[in-house]
Design a protein around this motif. Structure first.
Motif, PDB file in Angstrom:
ATOM      1  N   LEU A  57       0.822  -1.198   0.000  1.00 27.69           N
ATOM      2  CA  LEU A  57       0.000   0.000   0.000  1.00 27.69           C
ATOM      3  C   LEU A  57       0.865   1.260   0.000  1.00 27.69           C
ATOM      4  N   LYS A  58       1.967   1.233   0.747  1.00 27.66           N
ATOM      5  CA  LYS A  58       2.883   2.372   0.759  1.00 27.66           C
ATOM      6  C   LYS A  58       3.476   2.614  -0.626  1.00 27.66           C
ATOM      7  N   MET A  59       3.803   1.542  -1.325  1.00 22.63           N
ATOM      8  CA  MET A  59       4.318   1.664  -2.688  1.00 22.63           C
ATOM      9  C   MET A  59       3.266   2.270  -3.612  1.00 22.63           C
ATOM     10  N   TYR A  60       2.034   1.826  -3.444  1.00 21.87           N
ATOM     11  CA  TYR A  60       0.931   2.341  -4.257  1.00 21.87           C
ATOM     12  C   TYR A  60       0.728   3.830  -4.014  1.00 21.87           C
ATOM     13  N   LEU A  61       0.738   4.232  -2.750  1.00 24.02           N
ATOM     14  CA  LEU A  61       0.546   5.639  -2.413  1.00 24.02           C
ATOM     15  C   LEU A  61       1.697   6.487  -2.954  1.00 24.02           C
ATOM     16  N   ALA A  62       2.890   5.921  -2.951  1.00 24.49           N
ATOM     17  CA  ALA A  62       4.039   6.635  -3.513  1.00 24.49           C
ATOM     18  C   ALA A  62       3.848   6.863  -5.008  1.00 24.49           C
ATOM     19  N   CYS A  63       3.296   5.872  -5.679  1.00 22.30           N
ATOM     20  CA  CYS A  63       3.015   6.012  -7.117  1.00 22.30           C
ATOM     21  C   CYS A  63       1.949   7.076  -7.362  1.00 22.30           C
ATOM     22  N   LYS A  64       0.925   7.113  -6.511  1.00 21.20           N
ATOM     23  CA  LYS A  64      -0.118   8.127  -6.654  1.00 21.20           C
ATOM     24  C   LYS A  64       0.459   9.526  -6.429  1.00 21.20           C
ATOM     25  N   ARG A  65       1.428   9.624  -5.520  1.00 21.63           N
ATOM     26  CA  ARG A  65       2.070  10.921  -5.274  1.00 21.63           C
ATOM     27  C   ARG A  65       2.887  11.345  -6.493  1.00 21.63           C
ATOM     28  N   GLU A  67       2.122  10.635  -9.457  1.00 22.34           N
ATOM     29  CA  GLU A  67       1.127  11.037 -10.454  1.00 22.34           C
ATOM     30  C   GLU A  67       0.563  12.426 -10.158  1.00 22.34           C
ATOM     31  N   ASN A  68       1.082  13.058  -9.120  1.00 22.53           N
ATOM     32  CA  ASN A  68       0.696  14.419  -8.729  1.00 22.53           C
ATOM     33  C   ASN A  68      -0.700  14.481  -8.126  1.00 22.53           C
ATOM     34  N   CYS A  69      -1.135  13.402  -7.489  1.00 21.34           N
ATOM     35  CA  CYS A  69      -2.410  13.438  -6.780  1.00 21.34           C
ATOM     36  C   CYS A  69      -2.271  14.322  -5.543  1.00 21.34           C
ATOM     37  N   SER A  70      -3.355  14.946  -5.136  1.00 21.20           N
ATOM     38  CA  SER A  70      -3.333  15.803  -3.964  1.00 21.20           C
ATOM     39  C   SER A  70      -3.170  14.952  -2.712  1.00 21.20           C
ATOM     40  N   GLU A  71      -2.668  15.574  -1.645  1.00 18.98           N
ATOM     41  CA  GLU A  71      -2.469  14.852  -0.390  1.00 18.98           C
ATOM     42  C   GLU A  71      -3.792  14.371   0.193  1.00 18.98           C
ATOM     43  N   SER A  72      -4.860  15.142  -0.023  1.00 17.71           N
ATOM     44  CA  SER A  72      -6.166  14.722   0.486  1.00 17.71           C
ATOM     45  C   SER A  72      -6.639  13.452  -0.221  1.00 17.71           C
ATOM     46  N   THR A  73      -6.370  13.356  -1.528  1.00 15.41           N
ATOM     47  CA  THR A  73      -6.735  12.155  -2.280  1.00 15.41           C
ATOM     48  C   THR A  73      -5.909  10.958  -1.825  1.00 15.41           C
ATOM     49  N   ILE A  74      -4.615  11.171  -1.642  1.00 17.55           N
ATOM     50  CA  ILE A  74      -3.729  10.095  -1.195  1.00 17.55           C
ATOM     51  C   ILE A  74      -4.151   9.601   0.188  1.00 17.55           C
ATOM     52  N   ASP A  75      -4.511  10.536   1.065  1.00 21.23           N
ATOM     53  CA  ASP A  75      -4.957  10.156   2.406  1.00 21.23           C
ATOM     54  C   ASP A  75      -6.266   9.364   2.340  1.00 21.23           C
ATOM     55  N   ALA A  76      -7.135   9.728   1.395  1.00 19.10           N
ATOM     56  CA  ALA A  76      -8.397   8.997   1.234  1.00 19.10           C
ATOM     57  C   ALA A  76      -8.119   7.559   0.789  1.00 19.10           C
ATOM     58  N   TYR A  77      -7.181   7.373  -0.155  1.00 18.29           N
ATOM     59  CA  TYR A  77      -6.797   6.023  -0.568  1.00 18.29           C
ATOM     60  C   TYR A  77      -6.260   5.233   0.627  1.00 18.29           C
ATOM     61  N   GLY A 215      -4.487  17.475 -10.075  1.00 24.67           N
ATOM     62  CA  GLY A 215      -3.209  17.698 -10.722  1.00 24.67           C
ATOM     63  C   GLY A 215      -2.478  18.922 -10.217  1.00 24.67           C
ATOM     64  N   LYS A 216      -3.034  19.647  -9.243  1.00 25.27           N
ATOM     65  CA  LYS A 216      -2.387  20.790  -8.618  1.00 25.27           C
ATOM     66  C   LYS A 216      -2.051  21.904  -9.613  1.00 25.27           C
ATOM     67  N   LYS A 217      -2.769  22.012 -10.707  1.00 26.36           N
ATOM     68  CA  LYS A 217      -2.538  23.073 -11.676  1.00 26.36           C
ATOM     69  C   LYS A 217      -3.132  24.370 -11.155  1.00 26.36           C
ATOM     70  N   GLU A 218      -2.468  25.492 -11.465  1.00 21.87           N
ATOM     71  CA  GLU A 218      -2.996  26.781 -11.053  1.00 21.87           C
ATOM     72  C   GLU A 218      -3.469  27.570 -12.272  1.00 21.87           C
ATOM     73  N   ARG A 219      -4.445  28.437 -12.021  1.00 26.54           N
ATOM     74  CA  ARG A 219      -4.970  29.255 -13.108  1.00 26.54           C
ATOM     75  C   ARG A 219      -5.351  30.625 -12.560  1.00 26.54           C
ATOM     76  N   LYS A 220      -5.316  31.630 -13.425  1.00 26.52           N
ATOM     77  CA  LYS A 220      -5.733  32.961 -13.034  1.00 26.52           C
ATOM     78  C   LYS A 220      -7.154  33.202 -13.519  1.00 26.52           C
ATOM     79  N   VAL A 221      -7.959  33.789 -12.645  1.00 25.60           N
ATOM     80  CA  VAL A 221      -9.364  34.007 -12.956  1.00 25.60           C
ATOM     81  C   VAL A 221      -9.698  35.486 -12.755  1.00 25.60           C
ATOM     82  N   TYR A 222     -10.466  36.033 -13.672  1.00 26.40           N
ATOM     83  CA  TYR A 222     -10.889  37.426 -13.602  1.00 26.40           C
ATOM     84  C   TYR A 222     -12.044  37.552 -12.617  1.00 26.40           C
TER      85      TYR A 222
END
Length: 280
Positions: A57-65, A67-77, A215-222
Motif C-alpha cells: 500500500l505504501k508503494m501504491y501511495l508513492a506512485c499516486k504521489r 502522479e501528482n495526486c493531492s495529499e487529500s486524495t492520497i490520504d483517502a486512498y 493535478g495541482k494546476k494553477e490558473r488565473k481568474v478574472y
C-alpha cells in the motif's frame, strides 16, 4: 449443519423484502444450488504474521504521489484501503471478488451510504488492485468482476441572480457574502477556494490565482466588480495576520474548511428553501 444455517440466515435476512411465495422459492433455489457443496466457516482469527499489504500500500501511495495526486486524495486512498484490509483480515493474494463484494455490501448496509459514495469506494478498491496486478504483486485482479454502481444523475443548477441577492441579504457576515461572490465569480470548487491566500488576489488587475485540486494546476481568474467590492470589505474588517483569504469568525482565526462553507451555504439555502447549487 453449516449449510442449513446459511439458508436460514438468508431467508431471515430477506423476509421483510419478499413475499411468502418468493421466500419459499428462494429457499428452494438455495437448497438446489448448494446441494453437493461443502460449506465451511472461514477462519477469521487475527493474522499475526507480517501484514505485507502495508508495504504494498505504501508503494501504491508513492506512485499516486508521483502522479501528482493531492495529499487529500492520497490520504483517502490510505484510509479506505487500510479499512478494507483490516476488515477482511486476509493476505493480499488471498482476497477474492466475493470478499470485496461482501465488504462493500456490509459497508453500505451498516453505514447507510449513498450509491455515489459506494461507487467512489469501489473505484478506490479497483484502482489499487488493478495497480497491484500490473506491478506483479498479485496474479489476478479480484476487483475486475466488481460492476460499476449505477448512480442516478441529479442535475444541480447554479443560483439565479435573484436567488444570489436573496442569499446575500440574509447572510450573517461579510465573510459569507465574500465567499458566495467568489464562488460565483470564479466558478471554483469549495476545496479550491479554501486554499486561496490573501497574496493570491491581485486587486490592481482584478485577478485571483486558483490552485486546482486535480493535478495541482494553477490558473488565473478574472473577478467581477461585486466580488472585488465584497472581498475588500471583508479583508478590511479582519484583525488577524493569517495569510488565508478566508478564516474562522472566532479566535484563533484559522483557515476555514470545506465543511464550514458547505454548512453555511446549506443553512442559508434551507432558510429560504433553495436547492443546493452545483458547487456544494
Amino acid at each position: 449443519m453449516m449449510k442449513e444455517n446459511l439458508i436460514k440466515n438468508v431467508i431471515v435476512a430477506m423476509q421483510d423484502s419478499l413475499t411468502d411465495e418468493q421466500l419459499n422459492k428462494l429457499e428452494n433455489v438455495l437448497a438446489i444450488n448448494l446441494h453437493g457443496l461443502e460449506v465451511r466457516e472461514e477462519c477469521t482469527q487475527l493474522v499475526t504474521s507480517e501484514r505485507h499489504w502495508e508495504k504494498i500500500l505504501k508503494m501504491y501511495l508513492a506512485c499516486k504521489r508521483l502522479e501528482n495526486c493531492s495529499e487529500s486524495t492520497i490520504d483517502a486512498y490510505r484510509r479506505r484501503m487500510t479499512a478494507l484490509f483490516e476488515s477482511l483480515n486476509k493476505k493480499l493474494h488471498e482476497i477474492t471478488a466475493n470478499d470485496l463484494r461482501y465488504y462493500l455490501a456490509i459497508y453500505q448496509e451498516q453505514r447507510k451510504i449513498s450509491l455515489s459514495y459506494l461507487e467512489t469506494l469501489r473505484h478506490y478498491i479497483s484502482s489499487f488492485f488493478s495497480w497491484a496486478t500490473d506491478e506483479g504483486y498479485i496474479n489476478r485482479d479480484p476487483s475486475r468482476r466488481l460492476k460499476k454502481v449505477k448512480v442516478p444523475q441529479m442535475l444541480k443548477k447554479p443560483y439565479t441572480a435573484e436567488e444570489r441577492e436573496h442569499l446575500k441579504d440574509i447572510a450573517r457576515t461579510e465573510r459569507d457574502v465574500a465567499i458566495m461572490e467568489l464562488l460565483y465569480s470564479t466558478a471554483g470548487r469549495i476545496g479550491e477556494v479554501v486554499a486561496i491566500n490573501r497574496d493570491d488576489v491581485d486587486f490592481s488587475n482584478r485577478e485571483i490565482v486558483i490552485y486546482g485540486q486535480k493535478g495541482k494546476k494553477e490558473r488565473k481568474v478574472y473577478l467581477t466588480e461585486g466580488c472585488m467590492y465584497h472581498l475588500k470589505k471583508y479583508l478590511a474588517s479582519r484583525t488577524d495576520n493569517n495569510p488565508a483569504l478566508f478564516v474562522s469568525l472566532k479566535k484563533p482565526f484559522t483557515r476555514i474548511g470545506r465543511g464550514a462553507i458547505r454548512s453555511m451555504l446549506r443553512k442559508l439555502g434551507d432558510t429560504i428553501n433553495l436547492h443546493q447549487p452545483y458547487w456544494i
